[in-house]
Design a protein around this motif. Structure first.
Motif, PDB file in Angstrom:
ATOM      1  N   LYS A   1      16.098  -3.893  -6.685  1.00  0.00           N
ATOM      2  CA  LYS A   1      15.363  -2.671  -7.013  1.00  0.00           C
ATOM      3  C   LYS A   1      16.261  -1.662  -7.716  1.00  0.00           C
ATOM      4  CE  LYS A   1      11.666  -2.513  -3.541  1.00  0.00           C
ATOM      5  NZ  LYS A   1      11.131  -1.765  -2.372  1.00  0.00           N
ATOM      6  N   ALA A   2      17.482  -1.523  -7.217  1.00  0.00           N
ATOM      7  CA  ALA A   2      18.428  -0.587  -7.832  1.00  0.00           C
ATOM      8  C   ALA A   2      18.662  -0.946  -9.288  1.00  0.00           C
ATOM      9  CB  ALA A   2      19.740  -0.585  -7.057  1.00  0.00           C
TER      10      ALA A   2
ATOM     11  N   LEU B   1      14.572 -14.860  -7.035  1.00  0.00           N
ATOM     12  CA  LEU B   1      14.853 -14.387  -8.393  1.00  0.00           C
ATOM     13  C   LEU B   1      16.341 -14.424  -8.687  1.00  0.00           C
ATOM     14  CD1 LEU B   1      13.859 -13.118 -11.040  1.00  0.00           C
ATOM     15  CD2 LEU B   1      14.020 -10.867  -9.931  1.00  0.00           C
ATOM     16  N   LEU B   2      17.156 -14.068  -7.699  1.00  0.00           N
ATOM     17  CA  LEU B   2      18.605 -14.054  -7.900  1.00  0.00           C
ATOM     18  C   LEU B   2      19.170 -15.466  -7.997  1.00  0.00           C
ATOM     19  CD1 LEU B   2      20.880 -12.081  -8.276  1.00  0.00           C
ATOM     20  CD2 LEU B   2      21.224 -12.046  -5.801  1.00  0.00           C
TER      21      LEU B   2
ATOM     22  N   SER C   1      30.270  -9.575   0.153  1.00  0.00           N
ATOM     23  CA  SER C   1      30.656  -8.685   1.261  1.00  0.00           C
ATOM     24  C   SER C   1      29.739  -7.474   1.423  1.00  0.00           C
ATOM     25  CB  SER C   1      32.108  -8.197   1.103  1.00  0.00           C
ATOM     26  OG  SER C   1      32.998  -9.300   1.029  1.00  0.00           O
ATOM     27  N   SER C   2      28.688  -7.399   0.649  1.00  0.00           N
ATOM     28  CA  SER C   2      27.763  -6.271   0.744  1.00  0.00           C
ATOM     29  C   SER C   2      26.815  -6.465   1.917  1.00  0.00           C
ATOM     30  CB  SER C   2      26.945  -6.131  -0.540  1.00  0.00           C
ATOM     31  OG  SER C   2      25.930  -5.162  -0.379  1.00  0.00           O
ATOM     32  N   LYS C   3      26.576  -5.396   2.671  1.00  0.00           N
ATOM     33  CA  LYS C   3      25.639  -5.415   3.790  1.00  0.00           C
ATOM     34  C   LYS C   3      24.247  -4.973   3.348  1.00  0.00           C
ATOM     35  CE  LYS C   3      29.069  -6.514   6.465  1.00  0.00           C
ATOM     36  NZ  LYS C   3      29.228  -7.926   6.908  1.00  0.00           N
ATOM     37  N   THR C   4      24.124  -4.530   2.119  1.00  0.00           N
ATOM     38  CA  THR C   4      22.842  -4.074   1.589  1.00  0.00           C
ATOM     39  C   THR C   4      21.947  -5.267   1.280  1.00  0.00           C
ATOM     40  OG1 THR C   4      23.914  -2.137   0.624  1.00  0.00           O
ATOM     41  CG2 THR C   4      21.745  -2.723  -0.248  1.00  0.00           C
ATOM     42  N   SER C   5      20.661  -5.134   1.575  1.00  0.00           N
ATOM     43  CA  SER C   5      19.735  -6.232   1.307  1.00  0.00           C
ATOM     44  C   SER C   5      19.676  -6.519  -0.190  1.00  0.00           C
ATOM     45  CB  SER C   5      18.334  -5.883   1.826  1.00  0.00           C
ATOM     46  OG  SER C   5      17.728  -4.903   1.004  1.00  0.00           O
ATOM     47  N   LEU C   6      19.396  -7.758  -0.521  1.00  0.00           N
ATOM     48  CA  LEU C   6      19.280  -8.139  -1.936  1.00  0.00           C
ATOM     49  C   LEU C   6      18.058  -7.483  -2.572  1.00  0.00           C
ATOM     50  CD1 LEU C   6      20.267 -11.910  -1.771  1.00  0.00           C
ATOM     51  CD2 LEU C   6      21.633 -10.000  -2.640  1.00  0.00           C
TER      52      LEU C   6
END
Length: 303
Positions: A84-85, A24-25, A74-79
Motif C-alpha cells: 500500500k505504501a 503479488l510480491l 527483517s521488517s516487522k511491517t506487514s507486506l
C-alpha cells in the motif's frame, strides 16, 4: 517481464489482504511467475499454510523466503502495508511526504513510515543504477540543491539524453530521454565518475564551459561557455536545466527541503519517475518489481 497496469480502483479491489499482497510480491520477484529457483531453475514448489512467506523448490529442495535479500528483510511491517505504501508513493505525480503517507496508512510512528520511504527510494535508485544513457546527444551539467543560509547544500550532476524528432508539421524538435544523476561536488573526478558509469562509451556529450566538465574521457565531448546567457543556455543545454529546475521544485514542494545526506535517495526517486514518465499506468508495478529485486537496506529497526 510484462508489467501490469494498476488503477486505484483495481488496486484497492484486488489487494485487500496480506495473502493477496504476498501473491503479488511473489510474482513480482519471479518476473511474473509463481516461482523460479535461482539454483536449478525449476518452477515447481512446495508451500506450507503455516509458513506462507517460504517456498521450497521441488527440484533441489532449496528454500526461498519472500523477504530475504530484499528491502523487506527483517521488517516487522506487514507486506500489505508495504505494498500500500508503495502504491501511494507511485500514485501521485509529485510523490508523497512521510507525514501524508503516515495518515494514509494509519500508523502512529512517523519514524517507521520515514524509514519505509527511504528503503523504497533506495530500491528505485538501485534499479536505475544498472542503466546507461547514450541515445542521441547527452547533456551534462550540475545544479546546487538546498539553501545556503542553512548550510544544507549539495551539488547534483545530471546527464540526460536529448533526442531529435520532427513533428507532424515537419518542424524539428527535441525531447528528453533517460537521465542519470550523481550527488557530489561539481569536480572533474565526479564528472568523470558519472560519465564512466552512467554514459555509454563513445556517446556525444554537450556541456558548458566549466573546468569540471571539460575533457572528460571515454565520450565525444564538446562544450560552450553559456554562463549568464539564457538564450544560449536554452539552445545548448535545454533539457538538463529543465530537469534540475523541476527536481528542485519537487523536493521543495513535496518534501519542503531535504538534508544533503539524504539527497541521493530523493533525487533517485525523482529520476526513476522521470525515466518512466511515459508509462504512468504501470509505474506502481514497475516499482514493486524494483523493490522485490533490490538488496536489503539498513537504516533503522523501526520497520
Amino acid at each position: 517481464m510484462a508489467y501490469e497496469s494498476f488503477s486505484a480502483e483495481r488496486f484497492f479491489t484486488e489487494i485487500t489482504t496480506e495473502a493477496e499482497a504476498r501473491t503479488l510480491l511473489w510474482r513480482s520477484r519471479f518476473q511474473g511467475k509463481e516461482f523460479h529457483c535461482p539454483r536449478c531453475h525449476a518452477e515447481q514448489f512446495y508451500a506450507l499454510a503455516t509458513r506462507p512467506e517460504v517456498r521450497t523448490c521441488k527440484g533441489c529442495r532449496r528454500q526461498l523466503r519472500l523477504r530475504a535479500g530484499t528491502i523487506f528483510e527483517s521488517s516487522k511491517t506487514s507486506l500489505l502495508l508495504w505494498v500500500k505504501a508503495l502504491f501511494y508513493v507511485m500514485q501521485g505525480k509529485r510523490g508523497i511526504s512521510a507525514q501524508e503517507l503516515q495518515r494514509h496508512l494509519g500508523l502512529k510512528s512517523y519514524g517507521r513510515v520515514w524509514s519505509m520511504l527511504q528503503k523504497i527510494r533506495a530500491a528505485l535508485q538501485h534499479r536505475d543504477a544498472g542503466y546507461q544513457v547514450g541515445d542521441g546527444v547527452i547533456e551534462l551539467d550540475a545544479g546546487t540543491f538546498g539553501r545556503r543560509e542553512t548550510g544544507n547544500q549539495c551539488d547534483v550532476l545530471v546527464a540526460i539524453e536529448t533526442k531529435a524528432w520532427v513533428n507532424a508539421k515537419g518542424q524539428a524538435r527535441s525531447r528528453a530521454g533517460f537521465a542519470k544523476v550523481l550527488v557530489g561536488k561539481e569536480t572533474k573526478a565526479h564528472a568523470q565518475q558519472l560519465v564512466g558509469t552512467g554514459v555509454r562509451a563513445g556517446a556525444m556529450v554537450n556541456t558548458d564551459g566549466s573546468w569540471s566538465f571539460r575533457n572528460v574521457t571515454g565520450v565525444d565531448a564538446d562544450y560552450q561557455v553559456v554562463s549568464g546567457d539564457r538564450a544560449a543556455c536554452e539552445r545548448w543545454l535545454p533539457w538538463v536545466h529543465k530537469f534540475i529546475s523541476n527536481a528542485k521544485s519537487w523536493i521543495n514542494g513535496t518534501h519542503h527541503g531535504v538534508k544533503d545526506k539524504h539527497m541521493g535517495r530523493y533525487v533517485g526517486e525523482y529520476t526513476y519517475r522521470f525515466n518512466r514518465r511515459h508509462d504512468v499506468p504501470r509505474l506502481f508495478h514497475r516499482a514493486l518489481v524494483a523493490c522485490a529485486l533490490a538488496p536489503p537496506v539498513k537504516l533503522c529497526a523501526l520497520c
